[in-house]
Design a protein around this motif. Sequence first.
Motif, PDB file in Angstrom:
ATOM      1  N   VAL A 233       0.837  -1.201   0.000  1.00  0.00           N
ATOM      2  CA  VAL A 233       0.000   0.000   0.000  1.00  0.00           C
ATOM      3  C   VAL A 233       0.874   1.255   0.000  1.00  0.00           C
ATOM      4  N   LEU A 234       1.915   1.259   0.828  1.00  0.00           N
ATOM      5  CA  LEU A 234       2.791   2.435   0.878  1.00  0.00           C
ATOM      6  C   LEU A 234       3.487   2.650  -0.461  1.00  0.00           C
TER       7      LEU A 234
ATOM      8  N   ARG B  16      -3.847   4.926  13.126  1.00  0.00           N
ATOM      9  CA  ARG B  16      -4.521   5.749  12.119  1.00  0.00           C
ATOM     10  C   ARG B  16      -3.703   5.811  10.826  1.00  0.00           C
ATOM     11  N   PRO B  17      -4.387   5.800   9.675  1.00  0.00           N
ATOM     12  CA  PRO B  17      -3.681   5.783   8.389  1.00  0.00           C
ATOM     13  C   PRO B  17      -2.806   7.008   8.174  1.00  0.00           C
ATOM     14  N   HIS B  18      -1.610   6.766   7.676  1.00  0.00           N
ATOM     15  CA  HIS B  18      -0.678   7.833   7.334  1.00  0.00           C
ATOM     16  C   HIS B  18       0.260   7.304   6.258  1.00  0.00           C
ATOM     17  N   ARG B  19       0.721   8.208   5.406  1.00  0.00           N
ATOM     18  CA  ARG B  19       1.590   7.804   4.308  1.00  0.00           C
ATOM     19  C   ARG B  19       3.046   8.009   4.719  1.00  0.00           C
ATOM     20  N   SER B  20       3.610   7.025   5.402  1.00  0.00           N
ATOM     21  CA  SER B  20       4.994   7.157   5.848  1.00  0.00           C
ATOM     22  C   SER B  20       5.542   5.797   6.260  1.00  0.00           C
ATOM     23  N   ARG B  21       6.859   5.684   6.190  1.00  0.00           N
ATOM     24  CA  ARG B  21       7.515   4.454   6.633  1.00  0.00           C
ATOM     25  C   ARG B  21       7.351   4.279   8.137  1.00  0.00           C
ATOM     26  N   SER B  22       7.324   5.386   8.867  1.00  0.00           N
ATOM     27  CA  SER B  22       7.158   5.288  10.317  1.00  0.00           C
ATOM     28  C   SER B  22       5.805   4.697  10.691  1.00  0.00           C
ATOM     29  N   ARG B  23       4.793   4.920   9.849  1.00  0.00           N
ATOM     30  CA  ARG B  23       3.485   4.346  10.145  1.00  0.00           C
ATOM     31  C   ARG B  23       3.482   2.837   9.874  1.00  0.00           C
ATOM     32  N   VAL B  24       4.193   2.418   8.839  1.00  0.00           N
ATOM     33  CA  VAL B  24       4.348   0.981   8.617  1.00  0.00           C
ATOM     34  C   VAL B  24       5.095   0.353   9.788  1.00  0.00           C
TER      35      VAL B  24
END
Length: 323
Positions: free
Chosen positions: A136-137, A157-165
């Motif tokens: 998805v990222l 919560r959804p976020h577009r970042s490697r830290s969120r993965v």
Amino acid sequence: MVGSSMRKAELPEASIPGVYVSVPELMALEHKAAGLTFLPRRTSRSVLSGRHTSRMRGRGLNFEEIRDYLPGDDIRNLDWKVTLRLGKPHVRTYTEERDRPALFVIDQRMPMFFGSRLALKSVAAAQVAALGAWMVLHAGDRVGAMVFNDHEIRHIRPHRSRSRVEALCRAVADMNRALAAGSPVHAEYSQLDRALERALQAAHHDHFVCIVSDFAGMSERTDQLLRELRVHNDLVAVLVFDPLARSAVGDGQLVVTEGTLQVEVNLNERQVREPLESFFAGRLQHVAAMLRRSDVPLLAIDSGEPVIEQIRRLLGRRVPLVK
């Protein structure tokens, strides 16, 4: 194999292959996700191909403008009303919607802490979720999760970042490594429905929702929640199962334990082997039938085989994968 009876505090930082996972292991799956996507395309191996295509929206298209036709434009985009009114060809142009948040609902309950070959179901589910998050990222979308066990539901919560993965992988690894053979099993299985209820609150519309579970305790309420999730979102169910569910349990002696007591089962005896085969196969068929009734696209993952190889077969690939 039911895994290890070690408590979370006793676990080393590195994973125990097939029994527990670690954050570094899940993060390292990034390069394995290269070329894989949940989005619709023409390969017959895609989860969205064939009979699933009409059920999955993928990304939508936003209207951008009407302009003069240029050589090379797709004639299917001709706007005939404008063309006839102005006397020369005009086309409608669109841009692809780039934002479709993904929410992974990841099961780490005690029923997942089981495996007869290669890995426990809890480990296979963790690997599927991590691979999906990276996919998805890489597609440019936001990544979120609802990770749950028998006692807790953790919302990322959804976020577009490697830290969120990484946050997703850490939540999964924490719950995965807290599993132990001596932990109690909650017979009512209601936590699955609670997690889906939380997912329904979080994914209002236009989300990609991927549920990774063995669906133990699936009920009419579960079916209702899946249908409600599907109304305004794209939904995929990843059914993680043990190989005992689709093949003979074999022969010889099988030692079964719940962490304290051990029972030795003689699989050479027909009256023992056949009921076990019937139980495992019957439960898998029941869950699969309920998911089909809910009209949910289904991916079946065998915990007795490498997860990445199964994902490649089921989704296909767009470019050569990094070894």
